[in-house]
Design an enzyme around this catalytic site. Structure first.
Site, PDB file in Angstrom:
ATOM      1  CB  THR A 224      -0.931  -0.005   1.238  1.00 36.04           C
ATOM      2  OG1 THR A 224      -1.777  -1.153   1.145  1.00 36.04           O
ATOM      3  CG2 THR A 224      -1.765   1.252   1.310  1.00 36.04           C
TER       4      THR A 224
ATOM      5  CB  CYS B 277      -8.776  -5.043  -0.005  1.00 37.33           C
ATOM      6  SG  CYS B 277      -7.117  -5.673   0.066  1.00 37.33           S
TER       7      CYS B 277
ATOM      8  CD  GLN C 272      -2.435 -10.689  -5.229  1.00 33.24           C
ATOM      9  OE1 GLN C 272      -2.323 -11.897  -5.399  1.00 33.24           O
ATOM     10  NE2 GLN C 272      -2.829 -10.178  -4.084  1.00 33.24           N
TER      11      GLN C 272
HETATM   12  N1  PLP Z   1      -1.659  -4.206  -4.415  1.00 38.24           N
HETATM   13  C1  PLP Z   1      -2.220  -5.401  -4.628  1.00 38.24           C
HETATM   14  C2  PLP Z   1      -2.448  -5.863  -6.031  1.00 38.24           C
HETATM   15  C3  PLP Z   1      -2.597  -6.206  -3.542  1.00 38.24           C
HETATM   16  O1  PLP Z   1      -3.161  -7.391  -3.760  1.00 38.24           O
HETATM   17  C4  PLP Z   1      -2.368  -5.724  -2.226  1.00 38.24           C
HETATM   18  C5  PLP Z   1      -2.806  -6.514  -1.053  1.00 38.24           C
HETATM   19  O2  PLP Z   1      -3.798  -7.213  -1.098  1.00 38.24           O
HETATM   20  C6  PLP Z   1      -1.752  -4.472  -2.060  1.00 38.24           C
HETATM   21  C7  PLP Z   1      -1.418  -3.747  -3.179  1.00 38.24           C
HETATM   22  C8  PLP Z   1      -1.466  -3.931  -0.703  1.00 38.24           C
HETATM   23  O3  PLP Z   1      -0.330  -4.547  -0.158  1.00 38.24           O
HETATM   24  P1  PLP Z   1      -0.087  -4.547   1.437  1.00 38.24           P
HETATM   25  O4  PLP Z   1      -1.045  -5.548   1.999  1.00 38.24           O
HETATM   26  O5  PLP Z   1       1.343  -4.979   1.592  1.00 38.24           O
HETATM   27  O6  PLP Z   1      -0.309  -3.158   1.913  1.00 38.24           O
END
Ligand code: PLP
Length: 407
Positions: free
Chosen positions: A92, A353, A207
């Site tokens: 994120t 999410c 991913q």
């Molecule tokens: N981008 C994608 C494609 C994701 O699947 C995720 C998490 O599900 C994130 C970003 C966010 O990553 P993080 O959980 O390390 O903040």
């Protein structure tokens, strides 16, 4: 780096897991179990090595040495210079830094001119939210979303239409988190170079990272986001590759860490864990791609044969080996997740999410999936701990659970 007296890795009872049926974990795309070799690599930094990596004494030097070694390992896996790696608190933050950081720098460099960010319509919210925030907060920023086709793959003709000289950033994920659709990043880079030569390309490879060689597949992108916990590393650790010459302003300001691109005392254990997870995933990738895809195919084909009115919106030939995304028409996805959990089968409703939301996800909407089908969207995702027994257990449990919910 010897063990300090009294220090050891403590085994703790997992809170909230409880007893019950054996665990069938089919949610690696939400978070993959920590690899034992990663836990081992990280262990010294929860114990004997605790110094601040910016200092000068032996504790600080030990921490800094580990941090810089981790940076080199990440750079090797990502095909970039160590100086291009910015450690972050996860995917994120990496996405936010890429989007907001490039747009803030670009808007500053071109006063009075529009600053356009172009994204696919199926980006993760960690990309879409900062795109929208940049429009609200930065002068002259505009966001253009590009459609995908019914399989969830970016429409390159629409991308070309969205590009012009005002575009500062093009952000297209390497693979979608929900359906696993792999995007044509090399084409995105080529079309951008032709139609918006001044724009930087960012890819969210969170991913895709366990499954593709990012040093080749993301080579054309100026910015690349990854996250450790999708690779069997720790949560709260990730990185953004920022290739030299890419305009970027920091989100975190304070100390001069990460070459002024991300201030804050480093999470040394997290960086070491990210490097160890990336290295472990890379070492087993070729074999795992084949093994996991075969398990996924057995699961998807078995469910398609056993469950009536089941829709598979994506085309498996465009999808990561890990993802099996199916729409159980006439079923509430949250109810199905809970019923499967009672049987010990862990899956996600669409994407982790988006769980809890009653509406079909933005990904389903962008793919044009029928709303009744999308409400029953379940993501099974396999990974490094998946076994044939997991698949057989899911095949034994899911059809019955769906039949129960359909009444
Ligand atoms: N981008 C994608 C494609 C994701 O699947 C995720 C998490 O599900 C994130 C970003 C966010 O990553 P993080 O959980 O390390 O903040």
């Amino acid at each position: 780096m010897g063990d300090a007296p009294g220090w050891s890795v403590r085994a703790v009872d997992p809170p909230g897991i409880g007893t019950g049926p054996p665990l069938t974990y089919l949610d690696h795309a939400a978070s993959a179990p920590l690899r034992p070799e990663v836990a081992e690599a990280m262990a010294p930094f929860s114990g004997p090595v605790f110094g601040h990596p910016s200092g000068s004494h032996r504790q600080a030097r030990a921490a800094r040495g580990a941090l810089e070694e981790a940076r080199e390992q990440v750079a090797l896996a990502m095909g970039c210079a160590p100086a291009d790696v910015v450690f972050t608190s996860g995917g994120t933050e990496a996405d936010n830094l890429a989007v907001f950081g490039v747009l803030a720098a670009s808007a500053q460099d071109r006063p009075g001119r529009p600053t356009v960010v172009v994204s696919s319509a199926v980006e993760h919210s960690a990309v879409l939210a900062p795109c929208r925030a940049a429009v609200a907060r930065l002068p002259g920023v505009e966001h253009r979303e590009v459609a995908v086709d019914g399989r969830g793959v970016l429409r390159l003709d629409r991308l070309a239409d969205a590009l012009d000289d005002d575009v500062a950033l093009v952000t297209v994920m390497l693979a979608n988190n929900e359906v696993g659709a792999v995007q044509p990043l090399a084409d995105v880079v080529a079309v951008t170079a032709a139609r918006a030569p001044g724009a930087a390309v960012h890819t969210d490879a969170v991913q895709a990272a366990p499954w593709v060689d990012l040093s080749a597949e993301a080579a054309g992108a100026a910015l690349v986001s990854i996250s450790a916990h999708k690779l069997g590393g720790p949560k709260g650790s990730g990185a953004l590759v920022v290739r030299e010459g890419t305009p970027l302003l920091p989100l975190m300001m304070g100390g001069g860490q990460e070459r002024e691109r991300r201030a804050g005392t480093h999470d040394v254990a997290g960086a070491v864990g990210l490097a160890a997870a990336l290295t472990a995933a890379a070492a087993e990738r070729d074999g795992e791609r084949v093994r996991v895809a075969a398990l996924r195919d057995r699961l998807a084909d078995g469910l398609l044969a056993a469950v009536p009115a089941l829709v598979e919106p994506a085309d498996r030939k465009d999808v990561l080996p890990s993802h099996c995304h199916l729409c159980f028409s006439g079923v509430d996805r949250e109810e199905l997740v809970l019923l499967l959990d009672e049987a010990g089968v862990c899956v996600s409703a669409g994407a982790a999410c988006a769980s809890g939301a009653l509406e079909p996800s933005h990904v389903m909407a962008a793919m044009g999936v029928d709303a009744a089908d999308a409400r029953g969207a379940i993501r099974f995702s396999l990974g490094h701990t998946s076994t044939p027994a997991d698949v057989e257990r899911a095949l034994a449990v899911v059809p019955e659970a769906v039949a129960r919910l359909r009444g």
